[in-house]
Design a protein around this motif. Sequence first.
Motif, mmCIF file in Angstrom:
data_model
loop_
_atom_site.group_PDB
_atom_site.id
_atom_site.type_symbol
_atom_site.label_atom_id
_atom_site.label_comp_id
_atom_site.label_asym_id
_atom_site.label_seq_id
_atom_site.Cartn_x
_atom_site.Cartn_y
_atom_site.Cartn_z
ATOM 1 N N LYS A 179 -5.330 7.675 -5.810
ATOM 2 C CA LYS A 179 -5.030 9.108 -5.919
ATOM 3 C C LYS A 179 -4.588 9.409 -7.352
ATOM 4 N N LYS A 180 -4.747 10.661 -7.766
ATOM 5 C CA LYS A 180 -4.345 11.063 -9.124
ATOM 6 C C LYS A 180 -2.873 10.729 -9.386
ATOM 7 N N THR A 181 -2.078 10.872 -8.323
ATOM 8 C CA THR A 181 -0.628 10.638 -8.479
ATOM 9 C C THR A 181 -0.286 9.148 -8.609
ATOM 10 N N ASP A 182 -1.277 8.260 -8.392
ATOM 11 C CA ASP A 182 -1.025 6.812 -8.503
ATOM 12 C C ASP A 182 -0.973 6.337 -9.958
ATOM 13 N N PHE A 183 -1.401 7.208 -10.896
ATOM 14 C CA PHE A 183 -1.515 6.785 -12.296
ATOM 15 C C PHE A 183 -0.326 7.222 -13.146
ATOM 16 N N ASP A 184 -0.001 6.358 -14.094
ATOM 17 C CA ASP A 184 0.997 6.680 -15.112
ATOM 18 C C ASP A 184 0.206 7.064 -16.361
ATOM 19 N N ARG A 185 0.204 8.367 -16.672
ATOM 20 C CA ARG A 185 -0.599 8.832 -17.799
ATOM 21 C C ARG A 185 0.236 9.056 -19.063
ATOM 22 N N SER A 186 1.479 8.594 -19.032
ATOM 23 C CA SER A 186 2.349 8.833 -20.194
ATOM 24 C C SER A 186 1.980 7.912 -21.359
ATOM 25 N N ALA A 187 1.545 6.733 -21.052
ATOM 26 C CA ALA A 187 1.171 5.778 -22.100
ATOM 27 C C ALA A 187 -0.234 6.107 -22.615
ATOM 28 N N PRO A 188 -0.579 5.632 -23.827
ATOM 29 C CA PRO A 188 -1.936 5.885 -24.335
ATOM 30 C C PRO A 188 -3.002 5.270 -23.410
ATOM 31 N N ASN A 189 -2.693 4.120 -22.841
ATOM 32 C CA ASN A 189 -3.616 3.515 -21.870
ATOM 33 C C ASN A 189 -3.201 3.900 -20.459
ATOM 34 N N ILE A 190 -4.144 4.503 -19.719
ATOM 35 C CA ILE A 190 -3.844 4.914 -18.339
ATOM 36 C C ILE A 190 -3.562 3.671 -17.501
ATOM 37 N N LYS A 191 -2.403 3.645 -16.872
ATOM 38 C CA LYS A 191 -2.024 2.503 -16.033
ATOM 39 C C LYS A 191 -1.708 2.983 -14.623
ATOM 40 N N LEU A 192 -1.754 2.053 -13.700
ATOM 41 C CA LEU A 192 -1.327 2.360 -12.331
ATOM 42 C C LEU A 192 0.184 2.230 -12.278
ATOM 43 N N LYS A 193 0.808 3.089 -11.504
ATOM 44 C CA LYS A 193 2.259 2.952 -11.303
ATOM 45 C C LYS A 193 2.493 1.673 -10.498
ATOM 46 N N PRO A 194 3.624 1.011 -10.715
ATOM 47 C CA PRO A 194 3.880 -0.241 -9.989
ATOM 48 C C PRO A 194 3.876 -0.033 -8.472
ATOM 49 N N SER A 241 -6.231 3.872 -1.839
ATOM 50 C CA SER A 241 -6.299 4.501 -0.510
ATOM 51 C C SER A 241 -7.581 5.307 -0.286
ATOM 52 N N ILE A 242 -8.437 5.386 -1.304
ATOM 53 C CA ILE A 242 -9.643 6.218 -1.141
ATOM 54 C C ILE A 242 -10.871 5.319 -1.051
ATOM 55 N N PHE A 243 -11.340 5.159 0.170
ATOM 56 C CA PHE A 243 -12.544 4.352 0.389
ATOM 57 C C PHE A 243 -13.495 5.154 1.246
ATOM 58 N N ASP A 244 -14.786 5.038 0.933
ATOM 59 C CA ASP A 244 -15.812 5.755 1.686
ATOM 60 C C ASP A 244 -15.849 5.171 3.098
ATOM 61 N N PRO A 245 -15.520 5.995 4.115
ATOM 62 C CA PRO A 245 -15.458 5.436 5.477
ATOM 63 C C PRO A 245 -16.807 4.909 5.953
ATOM 64 N N SER A 246 -17.904 5.437 5.406
ATOM 65 C CA SER A 246 -19.205 4.947 5.877
ATOM 66 C C SER A 246 -19.578 3.655 5.157
ATOM 67 N N SER A 247 -18.880 3.354 4.049
ATOM 68 C CA SER A 247 -19.316 2.197 3.268
ATOM 69 C C SER A 247 -19.107 0.881 4.008
ATOM 70 N N HIS A 248 -18.066 0.824 4.873
ATOM 71 C CA HIS A 248 -17.887 -0.465 5.557
ATOM 72 C C HIS A 248 -18.986 -0.703 6.588
ATOM 73 N N LEU A 249 -19.755 0.333 6.888
ATOM 74 C CA LEU A 249 -20.890 0.135 7.791
ATOM 75 C C LEU A 249 -22.010 -0.610 7.082
ATOM 76 N N GLN A 250 -21.963 -0.591 5.750
ATOM 77 C CA GLN A 250 -23.011 -1.303 5.003
ATOM 78 C C GLN A 250 -22.635 -2.762 4.803
ATOM 79 N N GLU A 251 -21.542 -3.155 5.451
ATOM 80 C CA GLU A 251 -21.057 -4.511 5.219
ATOM 81 C C GLU A 251 -22.115 -5.558 5.505
ATOM 82 N N HIS A 252 -22.969 -5.264 6.478
ATOM 83 C CA HIS A 252 -23.979 -6.266 6.810
ATOM 84 C C HIS A 252 -24.840 -6.620 5.611
ATOM 85 N N SER A 253 -24.974 -5.690 4.654
ATOM 86 C CA SER A 253 -25.790 -6.005 3.481
ATOM 87 C C SER A 253 -25.169 -7.143 2.691
ATOM 88 N N TYR A 254 -23.868 -7.366 2.905
ATOM 89 C CA TYR A 254 -23.225 -8.458 2.197
ATOM 90 C C TYR A 254 -23.649 -9.811 2.736
#
Length: 181
Positions: A68-83, A88-101
């Motif tokens: 999520k946008k709120t997961d990032f720390d944008r204060s530093a020059p390099n965008i980092k994730l907050k500790p 949390s954002i995954f395409d719900p249909s993508s796990h249906l393609q698991e068989h391709s793995y």
Amino acid sequence: IMVKCCSAIGCASRCLPNSKLKGLTFHVFPTDENVKRKWVLAMKRLDVNAAGIWEPKKGDVLCSRHFKKTDFDRSAPNIKLKPGVIPSIFDPSSHLQEHSYSVMDSPKKLKHKLDHVISELEDTKKSLRNVLDREKRFQKSLRKTIRELKDECLISQETANRLEAFCWECCQESIERDYIS
């Protein structure tokens, strides 16, 4: 050098020179085992070969699309994730393609599966040949019996012809019914 790809199923993000311009950043899995485990579970990615939950290797990454946008720390020059944030954002249909793995089975494993299918096919062909041979032998012996009955004058030529035609039709029908369908 290898291009890093996002580890999420169904995500085609690749770490290319212009990724950052597109606002796409890539993040290695946390070193903290506890948080790493939460990332992995959130991904719901299975490892088909190990028949269990997929485990990230050193250098595996997730792209910013899964946070999520709120997961990032944008204060530093390099965008980092907050500790401690969890993707949390995954395409719900993508796990249906698991068989391709499963295509990621090792070549050895795929070869083994192929050999197994080929040998089953050979066995099936063999048993089909046996059945067809049995059918031919049966037909031959039936024809012989009809001829003998006619020679002994136990049936007329007309009956013999009818029986022979019937016998031929029966055998053809059973061959078609049993082995072509």
